[in-house]
Design a protein around this motif. Structure first.
Motif, PDB file in Angstrom:
ATOM      1  N   SER A  63      41.838 -29.332  15.360  1.00 55.82           N
ATOM      2  CA  SER A  63      43.237 -29.164  14.965  1.00 55.82           C
ATOM      3  C   SER A  63      43.397 -27.999  13.993  1.00 55.82           C
ATOM      4  O   SER A  63      44.327 -27.184  14.126  1.00 55.82           O
ATOM      5  CB  SER A  63      43.755 -30.453  14.318  1.00 55.82           C
ATOM      6  N   LEU A  64      42.490 -27.899  13.015  1.00 61.97           N
ATOM      7  CA  LEU A  64      42.576 -26.800  12.058  1.00 61.97           C
ATOM      8  C   LEU A  64      42.277 -25.462  12.723  1.00 61.97           C
ATOM      9  O   LEU A  64      42.913 -24.440  12.414  1.00 61.97           O
ATOM     10  CB  LEU A  64      41.602 -27.038  10.900  1.00 61.97           C
ATOM     11  N   GLY A  65      41.318 -25.469  13.652  1.00 64.11           N
ATOM     12  CA  GLY A  65      41.012 -24.237  14.390  1.00 64.11           C
ATOM     13  C   GLY A  65      42.200 -23.762  15.215  1.00 64.11           C
ATOM     14  O   GLY A  65      42.510 -22.562  15.262  1.00 64.11           O
ATOM     15  N   ALA A  66      42.889 -24.716  15.862  1.00 61.35           N
ATOM     16  CA  ALA A  66      44.065 -24.363  16.655  1.00 61.35           C
ATOM     17  C   ALA A  66      45.173 -23.820  15.764  1.00 61.35           C
ATOM     18  O   ALA A  66      45.872 -22.856  16.125  1.00 61.35           O
ATOM     19  CB  ALA A  66      44.560 -25.583  17.423  1.00 61.35           C
ATOM     20  N   ALA A  67      45.355 -24.405  14.578  1.00 56.98           N
ATOM     21  CA  ALA A  67      46.384 -23.932  13.656  1.00 56.98           C
ATOM     22  C   ALA A  67      46.099 -22.506  13.193  1.00 56.98           C
ATOM     23  O   ALA A  67      47.012 -21.669  13.114  1.00 56.98           O
ATOM     24  CB  ALA A  67      46.473 -24.882  12.460  1.00 56.98           C
ATOM     25  N   LEU A  68      44.835 -22.193  12.892  1.00 54.06           N
ATOM     26  CA  LEU A  68      44.480 -20.839  12.468  1.00 54.06           C
ATOM     27  C   LEU A  68      44.663 -19.841  13.606  1.00 54.06           C
ATOM     28  O   LEU A  68      45.149 -18.718  13.414  1.00 54.06           O
ATOM     29  CB  LEU A  68      43.022 -20.810  11.978  1.00 54.06           C
ATOM     30  N   TYR A  69      44.311 -20.253  14.807  1.00 56.51           N
ATOM     31  CA  TYR A  69      44.436 -19.359  15.970  1.00 56.51           C
ATOM     32  C   TYR A  69      45.895 -19.005  16.253  1.00 56.51           C
ATOM     33  O   TYR A  69      46.227 -17.854  16.533  1.00 56.51           O
ATOM     34  CB  TYR A  69      43.808 -20.038  17.186  1.00 56.51           C
ATOM     35  N   LYS A  70      46.781 -19.989  16.148  1.00 56.38           N
ATOM     36  CA  LYS A  70      48.199 -19.764  16.454  1.00 56.38           C
ATOM     37  C   LYS A  70      48.851 -18.808  15.465  1.00 56.38           C
ATOM     38  O   LYS A  70      49.814 -18.101  15.819  1.00 56.38           O
ATOM     39  CB  LYS A  70      48.949 -21.102  16.452  1.00 56.38           C
ATOM     40  N   THR A  71      48.353 -18.771  14.245  1.00 58.65           N
ATOM     41  CA  THR A  71      48.934 -17.872  13.243  1.00 58.65           C
ATOM     42  C   THR A  71      48.204 -16.546  13.160  1.00 58.65           C
ATOM     43  O   THR A  71      48.566 -15.687  12.353  1.00 58.65           O
ATOM     44  CB  THR A  71      48.912 -18.544  11.859  1.00 58.65           C
ATOM     45  N   GLY A  72      47.191 -16.343  13.991  1.00 53.07           N
ATOM     46  CA  GLY A  72      46.476 -15.074  14.028  1.00 53.07           C
ATOM     47  C   GLY A  72      45.541 -14.841  12.855  1.00 53.07           C
ATOM     48  O   GLY A  72      45.101 -13.704  12.638  1.00 53.07           O
ATOM     49  N   ARG A  73      45.223 -15.863  12.102  1.00 54.71           N
ATOM     50  CA  ARG A  73      44.312 -15.684  10.970  1.00 54.71           C
ATOM     51  C   ARG A  73      42.885 -15.495  11.477  1.00 54.71           C
ATOM     52  O   ARG A  73      42.468 -16.127  12.445  1.00 54.71           O
ATOM     53  CB  ARG A  73      44.394 -16.897  10.035  1.00 54.71           C
ATOM     54  N   THR A  74      42.131 -14.639  10.809  1.00 51.05           N
ATOM     55  CA  THR A  74      40.770 -14.303  11.245  1.00 51.05           C
ATOM     56  C   THR A  74      39.696 -15.001  10.417  1.00 51.05           C
ATOM     57  O   THR A  74      38.518 -14.700  10.539  1.00 51.05           O
ATOM     58  CB  THR A  74      40.553 -12.782  11.154  1.00 51.05           C
ATOM     59  N   ILE A  75      40.078 -15.928   9.567  1.00 54.04           N
ATOM     60  CA  ILE A  75      39.112 -16.654   8.755  1.00 54.04           C
ATOM     61  C   ILE A  75      38.152 -17.430   9.653  1.00 54.04           C
ATOM     62  O   ILE A  75      38.555 -17.998  10.671  1.00 54.04           O
ATOM     63  CB  ILE A  75      39.846 -17.601   7.778  1.00 54.04           C
ATOM     64  N   LYS A  76      36.876 -17.438   9.296  1.00 57.67           N
ATOM     65  CA  LYS A  76      35.866 -18.140  10.088  1.00 57.67           C
ATOM     66  C   LYS A  76      35.901 -19.630   9.742  1.00 57.67           C
ATOM     67  O   LYS A  76      35.883 -20.008   8.565  1.00 57.67           O
ATOM     68  CB  LYS A  76      34.479 -17.577   9.810  1.00 57.67           C
ATOM     69  N   LEU A  77      35.946 -20.439  10.781  1.00 58.47           N
ATOM     70  CA  LEU A  77      35.972 -21.888  10.602  1.00 58.47           C
ATOM     71  C   LEU A  77      34.650 -22.471  11.087  1.00 58.47           C
ATOM     72  O   LEU A  77      34.305 -22.355  12.261  1.00 58.47           O
ATOM     73  CB  LEU A  77      37.140 -22.515  11.373  1.00 58.47           C
ATOM     74  N   HIS A  78      33.907 -23.089  10.171  1.00 60.80           N
ATOM     75  CA  HIS A  78      32.622 -23.714  10.507  1.00 60.80           C
ATOM     76  C   HIS A  78      32.742 -25.228  10.400  1.00 60.80           C
ATOM     77  O   HIS A  78      33.601 -25.760   9.705  1.00 60.80           O
ATOM     78  CB  HIS A  78      31.527 -23.215   9.571  1.00 60.80           C
ATOM     79  N   GLY A  79      31.875 -25.891  11.098  1.00 57.96           N
ATOM     80  CA  GLY A  79      31.864 -27.351  11.065  1.00 57.96           C
ATOM     81  C   GLY A  79      30.624 -27.877  11.742  1.00 57.96           C
ATOM     82  O   GLY A  79      29.542 -27.931  11.149  1.00 57.96           O
ATOM     83  N   LYS A  80      30.766 -28.208  13.016  1.00 57.86           N
ATOM     84  CA  LYS A  80      29.645 -28.780  13.754  1.00 57.86           C
ATOM     85  C   LYS A  80      28.557 -27.754  14.084  1.00 57.86           C
ATOM     86  O   LYS A  80      27.494 -28.137  14.582  1.00 57.86           O
ATOM     87  CB  LYS A  80      30.149 -29.430  15.047  1.00 57.86           C
TER      88      LYS A  80
END
Length: 446
Positions: A63-80
């Motif tokens: 969900s957080l990855g989808a939110a960042l993608y929709k706003t065009g943010r380039t921050i790296k999202l790590h998790g699994k």
């Protein structure tokens, strides 16, 4: 998760003993719905974020990855990619994941020994399985649920095995030794509902277990309502320990404690009768194993048509001790007379059969090796953690076991007369023991 993260940061030298850390943390008190604007604000000025989410699929990370993608943010999202896909996030797992993330995203925050270690090889962890005794999960010392399952086990010895459905809660520990009661678990409050498939399908009535928390959660409608509607012939045991005990002792509708902001004091038996249960039995002291056994026998043999419901009530011992211990310690400190019940076992009477342990499983009931060359088998022993609930003695009496259990009253701050009588008793017993020992043959090991 939060405590695990803080502990890992402490081990990395990035958090103090109070949990203060320079690593920004975004802690979700509620995981749904996610507040995107709040998350975007947290991400401002950061190049990478690690999502610590136990379990799989990784719903929050997606969900957080989808939110960042929709706003065009380039921050790296790590998790699994840094933490395991499945399994429990133990202290070591959390430490390894956070260390891997920080090495990738902000290595300058890590101590020099972690950025450039002299050796990449980690010391081998010692195998402690042969030196540290196993601690299987089980009921707390003095738990009022233990005698309920001791009574069920004794009842099965008389009537044979039954189909027994378990439920979520502390009482689920009954599926483990020494009781091994409960063949299935579907969900919170669904024990009796799951047993509907076995209703009337055998020569013995099915038995269902449900806790007071599960009862109020959805058991009243899904389990009990279903049993009333279908005129179930099964037996339902509601374990009422006054709280939602398995999740920390929160108050529920049937709690006896007065709560200034919540409604309590609503008897479970009243709710049962309100939806049409005709056969209801209430027992207010579960430690009375003979009484519990008697009611179970009645439920399994009655010709009543419809569900048979037993409400077995006694306060959670953990919560009871949390309330009473401070008051008792305060009274002792102030010099007031206080009596505390304690149970023990007469070593000369105990036969070493250990049936009491097989019918109790209390952590305070263990084994003791005697210094007697003629008695090789260890006898039962009660340690200092005993809270004086009396379950072991009740079970021994109900099962017609050896009469080796005794109850003693430990008196704090006794009066002068009690001290005088105590001194006389001690001296008399010591003299009798000495006289008896003088006429016995002593075996000396060389």
């Amino acid at each position: 998760m939060y405590n695990g993260v803080i502990r890992a940061l402490q081990r990395l030298g990035l958090a103090d003993i109070h949990g203060d850390t320079e690593i920004p943390l975004y802690v979700l008190n509620v995981t749904y719905p996610l507040v995107n604007d709040e998350f975007y604000e947290f991400c401002e000025g950061k190049s990478a974020v690690l999502v610590v989410e136990e379990g799989q699929p990784e719903f929050i990370e997606q969900s957080l990855g989808a939110a960042l993608y929709k706003t065009g943010r380039t921050i790296k999202l790590h998790g699994k990619d840094m933490l395991p896909m499945a399994g429990e996030y133990t202290g070591q797992v959390m430490l390894d994941g956070l260390e891997a993330f920080l090495k990738n995203a902000a290595p300058e925050l890590l101590p020099a020994r972690l950025r450039a270690p002299n050796s990449e090889e980690k010391p081998a962890l010692p195998d402690l399985s042969k030196t540290v005794p196993m601690r299987p999960p089980g009921f707390c010392t003095g738990c009022p649920e233990r005698p309920i399952f001791a009574a069920i086990k004794l009842t099965e010895m008389e009537h044979g095995k039954h189909q027994i459905a378990a439920d979520i809660g502390c009482h689920l520990f009954a599926t483990l030794p020494p009781f091994e009661i409960g063949g299935s678990t579907m969900g919170y409050g669904l024990g009796p509902a799951s047993n509907a498939a076995f209703d009337g399908g055998g020569d013995k009535r099915s038995i269902s277990i449900i806790g007071d928390g599960g009862f109020w959660h959805n058991g009243l409608s899904t389990s009990i309502g279903n049993a009333v509607y279908n005129k179930s012939d099964g037996v339902i045991v509601i374990v009422d320990n006054f709280y939602s005990a398995a999740t920390g002792g929160q108050d529920i509708l049937s709690s006896r404690a007065a709560n200034p902001t919540k409604t309590t004091g609503q008897p479970i038996a009243n709710a049962l009768k309100g939806i049409g249960v005709k056969w209801v039995r209430q027992i207010d002291r579960t430690y009375d194993v003979p009484k519990m056994r008697e009611i179970l026998n009645e439920a399994l043999t009655t010709d009543h048509v419809g569900p048979k419901v037993i409400v077995a009530s006694s306060e959670c011992m953990l919560n009871k001790q949390r309330r009473e211990k401070p008051l008792m310690n305060k009274a002792i400190k102030e010099g007031r007379r206080v009596e505390k019940p304690r149970f023990g076992i007469d070593e000369d009477v105990c036969t070493g059969d250990h049936a009491c342990i097989r019918l109790s499983g209390c952590p305070s009931l263990s084994l003791k090796k005697l210094d007697d060359p003629l008695r090789d088998d260890p006898v039962a022993s009660i340690d200092q953690s005993c809270v004086g609930c009396g379950n072991c003695g009740e079970v021994a009496d109900a099962a017609v076991l050896c009469p080796s259990f005794f109850r003693a009253e430990v008196v704090h701050n006794p009066g002068w007369l009690e001290r005088k009588l105590g001194s006389i008793r001690s001296n008399t017993i010591a003299w009798l023991q000495q006289r008896r020992s003088s006429g016995r043959i002593e075996f000396v090991r060389t």
